[in-house]
Write a protein that holds these residues in place. Structure first.
Motif, PDB file in Angstrom:
ATOM      1  N   PHE A  67       0.821  -1.221   0.000  1.00 46.50           N
ATOM      2  CA  PHE A  67       0.000   0.000   0.000  1.00 46.50           C
ATOM      3  C   PHE A  67       0.850   1.265   0.000  1.00 46.50           C
ATOM      4  O   PHE A  67       0.337   2.368  -0.196  1.00 46.50           O
ATOM      5  CB  PHE A  67      -0.959   0.000   1.202  1.00 46.50           C
ATOM      6  CG  PHE A  67      -2.068  -0.998   1.058  1.00 46.50           C
ATOM      7  CD1 PHE A  67      -3.196  -0.705   0.304  1.00 46.50           C
ATOM      8  CD2 PHE A  67      -1.982  -2.248   1.650  1.00 46.50           C
ATOM      9  CE1 PHE A  67      -4.223  -1.627   0.157  1.00 46.50           C
ATOM     10  CE2 PHE A  67      -3.003  -3.179   1.520  1.00 46.50           C
ATOM     11  CZ  PHE A  67      -4.128  -2.873   0.761  1.00 46.50           C
ATOM     12  N   GLY A  68       2.159   1.098   0.222  1.00 47.37           N
ATOM     13  CA  GLY A  68       3.076   2.212   0.075  1.00 47.37           C
ATOM     14  C   GLY A  68       3.024   3.240   1.181  1.00 47.37           C
ATOM     15  O   GLY A  68       2.559   2.976   2.301  1.00 47.37           O
ATOM     16  N   LEU A  69       3.489   4.470   0.871  1.00 49.74           N
ATOM     17  CA  LEU A  69       3.667   5.556   1.823  1.00 49.74           C
ATOM     18  C   LEU A  69       2.875   6.776   1.361  1.00 49.74           C
ATOM     19  O   LEU A  69       2.881   7.125   0.172  1.00 49.74           O
ATOM     20  CB  LEU A  69       5.159   5.902   1.902  1.00 49.74           C
ATOM     21  CG  LEU A  69       5.610   6.984   2.874  1.00 49.74           C
ATOM     22  CD1 LEU A  69       5.447   6.516   4.321  1.00 49.74           C
ATOM     23  CD2 LEU A  69       7.073   7.360   2.605  1.00 49.74           C
ATOM     24  N   LYS A  70       2.177   7.440   2.283  1.00 47.11           N
ATOM     25  CA  LYS A  70       1.414   8.640   1.934  1.00 47.11           C
ATOM     26  C   LYS A  70       2.376   9.758   1.513  1.00 47.11           C
ATOM     27  O   LYS A  70       3.476   9.895   2.058  1.00 47.11           O
ATOM     28  CB  LYS A  70       0.567   9.096   3.126  1.00 47.11           C
ATOM     29  CG  LYS A  70      -0.575   8.148   3.460  1.00 47.11           C
ATOM     30  CD  LYS A  70      -1.544   7.997   2.284  1.00 47.11           C
ATOM     31  CE  LYS A  70      -2.661   7.017   2.597  1.00 47.11           C
ATOM     32  NZ  LYS A  70      -3.533   6.787   1.426  1.00 47.11           N
ATOM     33  N   PRO A  71       1.966  10.602   0.565  1.00 49.82           N
ATOM     34  CA  PRO A  71       2.868  11.620   0.030  1.00 49.82           C
ATOM     35  C   PRO A  71       3.298  12.683   1.041  1.00 49.82           C
ATOM     36  O   PRO A  71       4.323  13.334   0.833  1.00 49.82           O
ATOM     37  CB  PRO A  71       2.060  12.234  -1.115  1.00 49.82           C
ATOM     38  CG  PRO A  71       0.641  11.874  -0.854  1.00 49.82           C
ATOM     39  CD  PRO A  71       0.686  10.562  -0.151  1.00 49.82           C
TER      40      PRO A  71
ATOM     41  N   PHE B 160       1.750   4.434   6.662  1.00 46.51           N
ATOM     42  CA  PHE B 160       2.417   3.265   6.080  1.00 46.51           C
ATOM     43  C   PHE B 160       2.123   2.063   6.958  1.00 46.51           C
ATOM     44  O   PHE B 160       1.750   2.212   8.137  1.00 46.51           O
ATOM     45  CB  PHE B 160       3.941   3.469   5.945  1.00 46.51           C
ATOM     46  CG  PHE B 160       4.675   3.478   7.257  1.00 46.51           C
ATOM     47  CD1 PHE B 160       5.132   2.298   7.842  1.00 46.51           C
ATOM     48  CD2 PHE B 160       4.921   4.672   7.923  1.00 46.51           C
ATOM     49  CE1 PHE B 160       5.810   2.302   9.051  1.00 46.51           C
ATOM     50  CE2 PHE B 160       5.598   4.685   9.133  1.00 46.51           C
ATOM     51  CZ  PHE B 160       6.040   3.496   9.704  1.00 46.51           C
ATOM     52  N   THR B 161       2.294   0.894   6.382  1.00 46.32           N
ATOM     53  CA  THR B 161       2.274  -0.360   7.141  1.00 46.32           C
ATOM     54  C   THR B 161       3.562  -1.101   6.814  1.00 46.32           C
ATOM     55  O   THR B 161       3.857  -1.353   5.638  1.00 46.32           O
ATOM     56  CB  THR B 161       1.072  -1.237   6.760  1.00 46.32           C
ATOM     57  OG1 THR B 161      -0.136  -0.516   7.031  1.00 46.32           O
ATOM     58  CG2 THR B 161       1.070  -2.536   7.553  1.00 46.32           C
TER      59      THR B 161
ATOM     60  N   ALA C 138       1.793  -0.294  11.920  1.00 51.61           N
ATOM     61  CA  ALA C 138       1.278   0.794  11.084  1.00 51.61           C
ATOM     62  C   ALA C 138       1.111   2.052  11.913  1.00 51.61           C
ATOM     63  O   ALA C 138       0.798   1.994  13.107  1.00 51.61           O
ATOM     64  CB  ALA C 138      -0.053   0.405  10.456  1.00 51.61           C
ATOM     65  N   ILE C 139       1.326   3.205  11.256  1.00 54.24           N
ATOM     66  CA  ILE C 139       1.037   4.507  11.848  1.00 54.24           C
ATOM     67  C   ILE C 139      -0.147   5.096  11.100  1.00 54.24           C
ATOM     68  O   ILE C 139      -0.198   5.084   9.864  1.00 54.24           O
ATOM     69  CB  ILE C 139       2.249   5.457  11.744  1.00 54.24           C
ATOM     70  CG1 ILE C 139       3.408   4.931  12.598  1.00 54.24           C
ATOM     71  CG2 ILE C 139       1.869   6.864  12.192  1.00 54.24           C
ATOM     72  CD1 ILE C 139       4.663   5.787  12.525  1.00 54.24           C
ATOM     73  N   LYS C 140      -1.135   5.637  11.872  1.00 52.30           N
ATOM     74  CA  LYS C 140      -2.335   6.211  11.270  1.00 52.30           C
ATOM     75  C   LYS C 140      -2.511   7.671  11.694  1.00 52.30           C
ATOM     76  O   LYS C 140      -2.174   8.049  12.815  1.00 52.30           O
ATOM     77  CB  LYS C 140      -3.571   5.407  11.656  1.00 52.30           C
ATOM     78  CG  LYS C 140      -3.561   3.956  11.188  1.00 52.30           C
ATOM     79  CD  LYS C 140      -4.931   3.319  11.308  1.00 52.30           C
ATOM     80  CE  LYS C 140      -5.883   3.910  10.278  1.00 52.30           C
ATOM     81  NZ  LYS C 140      -7.235   3.295  10.369  1.00 52.30           N
ATOM     82  N   THR C 141      -3.054   8.462  10.788  1.00 50.35           N
ATOM     83  CA  THR C 141      -3.367   9.860  11.051  1.00 50.35           C
ATOM     84  C   THR C 141      -4.868  10.075  10.929  1.00 50.35           C
ATOM     85  O   THR C 141      -5.572   9.295  10.280  1.00 50.35           O
ATOM     86  CB  THR C 141      -2.648  10.782  10.050  1.00 50.35           C
ATOM     87  OG1 THR C 141      -2.892  10.303   8.723  1.00 50.35           O
ATOM     88  CG2 THR C 141      -1.152  10.811  10.298  1.00 50.35           C
ATOM     89  N   GLY C 142      -5.348  11.169  11.537  1.00 53.41           N
ATOM     90  CA  GLY C 142      -6.776  11.457  11.534  1.00 53.41           C
ATOM     91  C   GLY C 142      -7.172  12.469  10.480  1.00 53.41           C
ATOM     92  O   GLY C 142      -6.429  13.418  10.195  1.00 53.41           O
TER      93      GLY C 142
END
Length: 468
Positions: free
Chosen positions: A322-326, A355-356, A449-453
């Protein structure tokens, strides 16, 4: 007259000779002392009280037959801090049930010292229970439960004898490393526990144990920033003693856990605790900053390949498909101690997986914690972390409002409520894995994984994600 005295002297001499001839040694046998039980053997386990307890017992709930249970006294009112109540539990070690007995008088320790095995005949008493707190007392129409007349206590409570003496056993407190663990699910209400790594909160250090004319509420905290209300009676022998300097440091404390329920709202309760005396407090260690974890140990290793973010290519190789957010980039020179970091800077338009990562080799088979350093700000939302299970699914850890360090436990679902502001300092975060045995450690499988809101404004650096 002389003849009478002569006869008496002759009789005494004969008696002494006769007694001497019967005694072969200098050992005299003491009469055998026997201890008998007042009540018959228990016909119910202590755990049964939870099944008959009522939140508001009525006169019809007064027990009318011989209902006998056995329990060990875990409290003592000798110091006066535990006043007009007695705590008991079903076993001296690893108890499953604790109860409180309310008595309208003190000095119960004289008849029922700590460790005494007693039988309680509840005939004529009631059992009250609310929010897991089981109490035994008398019926009083003006209160949920009344106190037993001190002159009638022996009608209901008697010590157990082994045929020669009353049984007394050492009570071993249940041990916990945090306040949350001791309070978990209310499983240990009215039981004797020991909580490690605690200290009095800073404002309490200027106070005495009890208030001048009433019970004092003094709060302790632990390394996870948990807190617990300690109740100190103004009848205690140490009521006017200052907390500081003797008890200003940190360490371990032995407590009797209790639970108070609001009289106006039965769903509102407060966990609280009592010490028996000052010997229950052992605070020899330096104070700590609540919520701030210990630094990673020398045995800590990278959680995944590139989790120190020094080599960006190595890090990217550990991210799943799923890759990395920009808005996540390498923070060159922005990391811990001037190294490189993961920089999250931007405003997500959804609750994103930044990312995961997949597991690498060399992860401990039974890891205890994950740590990372965080610096920066986030407004509107905070961060959430997933740690994956070997059999599928994941454990959730929510950062919440973050400023000075945090030790996080497992939560039921991802939440992004809160904000981040470390005031320009690197702060340590710990995800506690103690007691979790199914963390995925298989190389190549999803691990973290790290998640943002959604809608949060992030300007955060993350570095040195370790596991040990």
């Amino acid at each position: 007259m002389k003849n009478i005295y002569f006869k008496a002297a002759i009789f005494s001499a004969i008696s002494i000779l006769s007694f001497s001839s019967c005694v072969k040694t200098d050992d005299y046998e003491l009469p055998e002392i026997k201890c008998t039980n007042k009540f018959a053997a228990a016909n119910h386990p202590l755990t049964d009280l939870a099944t008959i307890a009522k939140a508001k017992p009525t006169e019809a709930d007064i027990i009318k037959e011989d209902y006998i249970v056995e329990a060990y006294v875990s409290s003592s009112d000798e110091s006066g801090n535990i006043y007009k109540m007695m705590f008991l539990q079903d076993k001296p070690e690893n108890p499953t049930q604790g109860i409180e007995i309310d008595i309208d008088g003190g000095n119960q320790y004289l008849d029922y010292p700590t460790g005494s095995l007693v039988r309680i005949n509840l005939k004529g008493l009631i059992v009250q229970g609310i929010n897991g707190n089981i109490k035994v007392g008398s019926f009083d129409p003006n209160y949920p439960i009344g106190r037993i007349n001190p002159n009638k206590v022996s009608n209901y409570i008697a010590r157990v004898c082994d045929g020669q003496k009353a049984v007394v056993t050492a009570i071993k407190p249940l041990e916990f490393n945090s306040i949350a663990d001791a309070l978990k699910n209310g499983a240990h209400i009215n039981q004797l526990v020991k909580i490690k790594n605690v200290q009095f909160e800073e404002p309490e250090l200027t106070k005495t144990f009890a208030d001048e004319s009433g019970t004092g509420d003094r709060y302790i905290t632990d390394k996870k920033a948990g807190r617990l209300d300690l109740r100190f009676s103004n009848y205690a022998t140490f009521a006017k003693s200052p907390i500081s300097p003797k008890y200003a440091k940190s360490g371990e404390i032995v407590l009797l856990l209790s639970r108070f329920t609001s009289s106006s709202n039965a769903t509102v309760f407060t966990d609280q605790a009592y010490i028996r005396n000052l010997d229950d407090i052992n605070f020899p260690n330096d104070r700590f900053n609540p919520g701030e974890p210990d630094a990673p140990s020398a045995s800590a290793v990278n959680l995944f390949a590139g989790s120190d973010f020094e080599n960006w290519t190595t890090f990217l190789s550990s991210v799943n498909t799923f890759g990395l957010k920009p808005y996540a980039t390498q923070g060159v020179g922005l990391g811990y101690n001037g190294t490189n970091s993961l920089q999250i800077k931007g405003t997500p338009t959804a609750n994103d997986y930044v990312f995961t990562s997949v597991a690498t080799t060399g992860i401990p088979a039974v890891p205890k914690r994950i740590t990372m350093y965080i610096k920066g700000t986030a407004t509107g939302k905070t961060l959430s972390f997933n740690v994956y299970k070997a059999g599928g699914g994941f454990y959730v850890f929510n950062l919440g409002t973050f400023s000075t360090g945090a030790t996080l436990g497992v939560e039921s679902a991802n939440s992004y409520t809160g904000s981040i502001n470390t005031s320009g300092q690197w702060r340590l975060v710990e995800l506690t894995l103690t007691g979790i045995t199914d963390i995925n450690t298989t190389a190549g499988k999803d691990m973290f994984a790290i998640k943002t809101g959604n809608g949060g404004i992030y300007d955060v650096q993350i570095d040195n994600i370790k596991i040990e």
